[in-house]
Enzyme design. Structure first.
Site, PDB file in Angstrom:
ATOM      1  N   LYS A 189       0.856  -1.184   0.000  1.00 40.03           N
ATOM      2  CA  LYS A 189       0.000   0.000   0.000  1.00 40.03           C
ATOM      3  C   LYS A 189       0.891   1.232   0.000  1.00 40.03           C
ATOM      4  O   LYS A 189       1.519   1.570   1.000  1.00 40.03           O
ATOM      5  CB  LYS A 189      -0.894   0.044   1.247  1.00 40.03           C
ATOM      6  CG  LYS A 189      -2.030   1.048   1.045  1.00 40.03           C
ATOM      7  CD  LYS A 189      -2.450   1.758   2.295  1.00 40.03           C
ATOM      8  CE  LYS A 189      -1.736   3.046   2.575  1.00 40.03           C
ATOM      9  NZ  LYS A 189      -1.882   4.131   1.597  1.00 40.03           N
ATOM     10  N   GLY A 242       7.079   5.023   8.041  1.00 33.49           N
ATOM     11  CA  GLY A 242       6.164   6.150   8.188  1.00 33.49           C
ATOM     12  C   GLY A 242       6.271   6.733   9.585  1.00 33.49           C
ATOM     13  O   GLY A 242       7.308   6.613  10.244  1.00 33.49           O
ATOM     14  N   SER A 243       5.193   7.340  10.030  1.00 35.03           N
ATOM     15  CA  SER A 243       5.233   8.053  11.306  1.00 35.03           C
ATOM     16  C   SER A 243       5.016   7.091  12.489  1.00 35.03           C
ATOM     17  O   SER A 243       4.441   6.008  12.335  1.00 35.03           O
ATOM     18  CB  SER A 243       4.133   9.111  11.321  1.00 35.03           C
ATOM     19  OG  SER A 243       2.875   8.476  11.199  1.00 35.03           O
ATOM     20  N   GLY A 247       2.628   3.767  13.107  1.00 39.88           N
ATOM     21  CA  GLY A 247       3.317   2.568  13.602  1.00 39.88           C
ATOM     22  C   GLY A 247       2.603   1.973  14.814  1.00 39.88           C
ATOM     23  O   GLY A 247       2.411   0.756  14.914  1.00 39.88           O
ATOM     24  N   GLU A 265       9.870   1.351  10.539  1.00 42.41           N
ATOM     25  CA  GLU A 265      10.923   2.357  10.313  1.00 42.41           C
ATOM     26  C   GLU A 265      10.241   3.707  10.484  1.00 42.41           C
ATOM     27  O   GLU A 265       9.430   4.095   9.637  1.00 42.41           O
ATOM     28  CB  GLU A 265      11.482   2.246   8.892  1.00 42.41           C
ATOM     29  CG  GLU A 265      12.089   0.899   8.548  1.00 42.41           C
ATOM     30  CD  GLU A 265      13.385   0.646   9.269  1.00 42.41           C
ATOM     31  OE1 GLU A 265      14.034   1.616   9.698  1.00 42.41           O
ATOM     32  OE2 GLU A 265      13.741  -0.532   9.421  1.00 42.41           O
ATOM     33  N   CYS A 300      13.797  11.197   6.227  1.00 47.50           N
ATOM     34  CA  CYS A 300      13.673  10.673   7.594  1.00 47.50           C
ATOM     35  C   CYS A 300      14.909  10.985   8.429  1.00 47.50           C
ATOM     36  O   CYS A 300      14.807  11.302   9.605  1.00 47.50           O
ATOM     37  CB  CYS A 300      13.390   9.180   7.574  1.00 47.50           C
ATOM     38  SG  CYS A 300      14.635   8.235   6.680  1.00 47.50           S
ATOM     39  N   GLU A 399       9.033  15.825  15.398  1.00 48.63           N
ATOM     40  CA  GLU A 399       9.481  15.805  14.010  1.00 48.63           C
ATOM     41  C   GLU A 399       8.607  16.759  13.182  1.00 48.63           C
ATOM     42  O   GLU A 399       7.389  16.727  13.281  1.00 48.63           O
ATOM     43  CB  GLU A 399       9.335  14.394  13.445  1.00 48.63           C
ATOM     44  CG  GLU A 399       9.881  14.260  12.041  1.00 48.63           C
ATOM     45  CD  GLU A 399       9.687  12.862  11.464  1.00 48.63           C
ATOM     46  OE1 GLU A 399       8.599  12.296  11.632  1.00 48.63           O
ATOM     47  OE2 GLU A 399      10.627  12.363  10.837  1.00 48.63           O
TER      48      GLU A 399
HETATM   49  P1  NAD Z   1       2.379   8.341   7.687  1.00 41.83           P
HETATM   50  O1  NAD Z   1       2.702   7.509   8.873  1.00 41.83           O
HETATM   51  O2  NAD Z   1       1.323   9.354   7.787  1.00 41.83           O
HETATM   52  O3  NAD Z   1       1.942   7.387   6.468  1.00 41.83           O
HETATM   53  C1  NAD Z   1       2.752   6.293   6.076  1.00 41.83           C
HETATM   54  C2  NAD Z   1       1.899   5.267   5.365  1.00 41.83           C
HETATM   55  O4  NAD Z   1       0.961   4.744   6.308  1.00 41.83           O
HETATM   56  C3  NAD Z   1       1.071   5.842   4.198  1.00 41.83           C
HETATM   57  O5  NAD Z   1       1.049   4.907   3.151  1.00 41.83           O
HETATM   58  C4  NAD Z   1      -0.307   5.977   4.822  1.00 41.83           C
HETATM   59  O6  NAD Z   1      -1.359   5.895   3.882  1.00 41.83           O
HETATM   60  C5  NAD Z   1      -0.338   4.770   5.740  1.00 41.83           C
HETATM   61  N1  NAD Z   1      -1.333   4.880   6.813  1.00 41.83           N
HETATM   62  C6  NAD Z   1      -1.860   6.006   7.368  1.00 41.83           C
HETATM   63  N2  NAD Z   1      -2.770   5.674   8.312  1.00 41.83           N
HETATM   64  C7  NAD Z   1      -2.814   4.323   8.357  1.00 41.83           C
HETATM   65  C8  NAD Z   1      -3.554   3.389   9.135  1.00 41.83           C
HETATM   66  N3  NAD Z   1      -4.434   3.781  10.049  1.00 41.83           N
HETATM   67  N4  NAD Z   1      -3.323   2.075   8.938  1.00 41.83           N
HETATM   68  C9  NAD Z   1      -2.414   1.658   8.022  1.00 41.83           C
HETATM   69  N5  NAD Z   1      -1.710   2.485   7.237  1.00 41.83           N
HETATM   70  C10 NAD Z   1      -1.896   3.813   7.405  1.00 41.83           C
HETATM   71  O7  NAD Z   1       3.764   8.960   7.205  1.00 41.83           O
HETATM   72  P2  NAD Z   1       4.036   9.920   5.963  1.00 41.83           P
HETATM   73  O8  NAD Z   1       3.492  11.266   6.281  1.00 41.83           O
HETATM   74  O9  NAD Z   1       3.612   9.254   4.698  1.00 41.83           O
HETATM   75  O10 NAD Z   1       5.642   9.939   5.970  1.00 41.83           O
HETATM   76  C11 NAD Z   1       6.381  10.712   6.835  1.00 41.83           C
HETATM   77  C12 NAD Z   1       6.890   9.897   7.997  1.00 41.83           C
HETATM   78  O11 NAD Z   1       7.639   8.781   7.538  1.00 41.83           O
HETATM   79  C13 NAD Z   1       7.832  10.700   8.861  1.00 41.83           C
HETATM   80  O12 NAD Z   1       7.574  10.430  10.207  1.00 41.83           O
HETATM   81  C14 NAD Z   1       9.196  10.162   8.461  1.00 41.83           C
HETATM   82  O13 NAD Z   1      10.219  10.340   9.400  1.00 41.83           O
HETATM   83  C15 NAD Z   1       8.889   8.725   8.249  1.00 41.83           C
HETATM   84  N6  NAD Z   1       9.943   8.092   7.450  1.00 41.83           N
HETATM   85  C16 NAD Z   1      10.801   7.219   8.076  1.00 41.83           C
HETATM   86  C17 NAD Z   1      11.846   6.616   7.342  1.00 41.83           C
HETATM   87  C18 NAD Z   1      12.821   5.634   7.977  1.00 41.83           C
HETATM   88  O14 NAD Z   1      13.545   4.962   7.258  1.00 41.83           O
HETATM   89  N7  NAD Z   1      12.863   5.515   9.285  1.00 41.83           N
HETATM   90  C19 NAD Z   1      11.980   6.920   5.982  1.00 41.83           C
HETATM   91  C20 NAD Z   1      11.089   7.833   5.404  1.00 41.83           C
HETATM   92  C21 NAD Z   1      10.062   8.404   6.146  1.00 41.83           C
END
Ligand code: NAD
Length: 495
Positions: A189, A242-243, A247, A265, A300, A399
């Protein structure tokens, strides 16, 4: 050499994909609902995507499960899987510029960086894990004389992959390639606002010979299709970037369903620590500026907290602002641009909120702090430097994921370590010093998955990337990433 006219032609000629990719083909969703894809470059709607439902997700999971159970991929000889993964990499290279232009229109990353970090990195990642495929052995345990004890590595089954929008191809490939190398089937996804290139990769994988159903992509909103994936009892592990907030939700879904393992991550608030004895302060200032402002801070591992030794603080900040002002912000499809667009109106509003909050809490704005180029219709923000940030300010603790640098000073090494470790995160860090012993002490003392010394942002595929603390668990990249996608199975044979 990158050629502007080719980029301009592709901008209008590339047709974005619009459907889910399930069971080897572009597939409309059951509901017929779509979501607009808005380009951060100029605010135009560049296409629509399927607004997936839980039913669409279940269909994709069923496809992945069927493909795993009949072993159409897992049962292939590793050398055969290796050939197909290499071929996927070759096709990504063939279409690199097209993929990059499509991705930049979708997420706004400056094209020079996107070409390397997205298509370039994705191709390299598929080549790397293709090579691993036939180099992974099981073990014979040194058990008793009359026993043959074997340790097998088996694919885990159906891998659910969820990725963010900042580097969809790079981060997606960091999960897809090792999961496929290990013989798993996948449901992916992508983020709502960066799905296009990953839909393309699924089609390229079929062209390369990956059997149908092994890699499925479902687009749509996280709380709907992402939740359906998280709650499915037929998904064996989740590989997420993601965030932290999402997570946490994934851990909840796992607890409420089949206790699937969740590899997370997450975000960071990474400290970049500048000692007065840094070998080249001007270089440190230039690299620190790039370490936060490239891709508009949507990285990130961005060095989003600058900790500067008191004695050089003012001069260093002045030099950093001088370097930052040289970065040209604008249309990410122009080769003259150094920094592209912020991904969305929502992200831009969040960035600006953080600036206001920092000033409210007593910090000062040394440069930037506002939206720019609003007349383009796109979402652009000035590179922003906020000084006088205290460790308990929100800007030091939360962040932003935007081009906002929080600057603080420190008195000595112990104070630098205290501040560097003073958040819940632990993703990356930087240390600038000429003192080798101090560099080693700092590497040991800073809680982070990656510590740079006298640089910021260097890395390659051979080096794992993963967080400590609330920056996550598990690692992408390197041979270590493969561990997530195998289950160990022991066999005890009485001789
Ligand atoms: P996000 O957590 O909002 O979304 C990430 C993914 O999760 C998206 O595909 C989103 O549609 C999905 N998602 C959202 N709600 C969900 C739910 N309830 N259930 C399942 N999936 C869901 O993050 P973002 O805004 O897309 O990205 C930014 C974040 O990602 C920042 O916190 C950044 O630090 C982190 N990030 C981390 C790394 C790493 O390697 N550690 C790399 C890149 C980005």
């Amino acid at each position: 050499m990158l050629d502007q006219s080719k980029i301009d032609t592709l901008r209008t000629s590339v047709v974005p994909p619009q459907f889910h990719f399930i069971d080897g083909e572009a597939t409309p969703g059951y509901s017929g609902e779509v979501i607009d894809v808005t380009s951060p470059i100029d605010g135009s709607v560049l296409t629509t995507l399927q607004e997936g439902s839980a039913r669409d997700m279940d269909r994709a999971i069923a496809s992945a499960k069927a493909s795993f159970e009949d072993r159409r991929w897992a049962g292939k000889a590793p050398a055969e899987r290796k050939k197909i993964l290499h071929k996927i990499a070759d096709l990504i290279t063939r279409d690199a510029l097209e993929l990059t232009v499509l991705g930049v229109r979708d997420n706004g990353t400056e094209i020079g960086m996107a070409l390397k970090a997205e298509a370039g990195s994705a191709a390299a990642t598929f080549h790397y894990y293709a090579e691993c495929t036939d180099k992974i052995y099981g073990e014979i345990s040194p058990a008793a004389d009359d026993v043959l004890a074997l340790v097998h590595r088996q694919p885990v089954g159906v891998v659910g992959v969820i990725v963010p929008w900042n580097f969809p191809l790079m981060i997606g490939s960091w999960k897809l390639a090792p999961a496929l190398a290990a013989g798993n089937s996948i449901v992916l996804k992508p983020a709502e606002n960066a799905s296009l290139t990953l839909l393309r990769i699924a089609a390229l994988a079929i062209e390369a010979g990956l059997p149908e159903g092994v890699l499925n992509v479902v687009t749509g909103k996280g709380p709907i299709v992402g939740e359906a994936m998280g709650l499915s009892r037929d998904v064996d592990i989740l590989a997420f970037t993601g965030s932290g907030g999402v997570g946490r939700q994934l851990l909840g879904y796992a607890a409420r369903s089949n206790l699937k393992k969740c590899y997370l991550e997450l975000g960071g608030k990474s400290p970049n620590v500048i000692f007065a004895d840094a070998p080249d302060l001007s270089k440190a200032a230039r690299v620190a500026a790039m370490g936060i402002f490239r891709n508009s801070g949507q990285v990130c591992i961005a060095g989003s907290r600058l900790l500067v030794e008191e004695s050089i603080h003012d001069d260093f900040v002045a030099e950093l602002c001088k370097q930052a002002r040289k970065l040209k912000i604008g249309n990410p499809l122009s080769l003259e641009t150094d920094v592209g667009a912020v991904n969305s109106e929502r992200q831009l509003a969040q960035n600006l909120w953080h600036v206001d909050r920092a000033l409210e809490q007593g910090a000062q704005c040394a440069m930037g702090g506002e939206r720019i180029l609003a007349d383009t219709g796109g979402t652009y923000m000035a590179s922003t430097v906020i000084t006088g940030v205290q460790l308990d300010h929100d800007l030091a603790q939360q962040e932003v994921f935007g081009p906002v640098l929080a600057v603080s000073s420190f008195s000595d090494e112990a104070d630098a370590v205290r501040q560097a470790n003073g958040t819940v995160f632990g993703l990356a860090a930087g240390v600038w010093t000429s003192d080798l012993s101090r560099a080693h002490r700092m590497i040991g003392a800073i809680r982070a998955g990656l510590v740079h010394v006298n640089t910021y942002g260097g890395s390659d595929l051979t080096v794992p990337l993963g967080g400590h603390g609330q920056s996550g668990n598990g690692h992408d990249k390197s041979m270590h990433a493969l561990d997530k996608y195998f289950d160990l199975k022991s066999a005890w044979i009485q001789l």
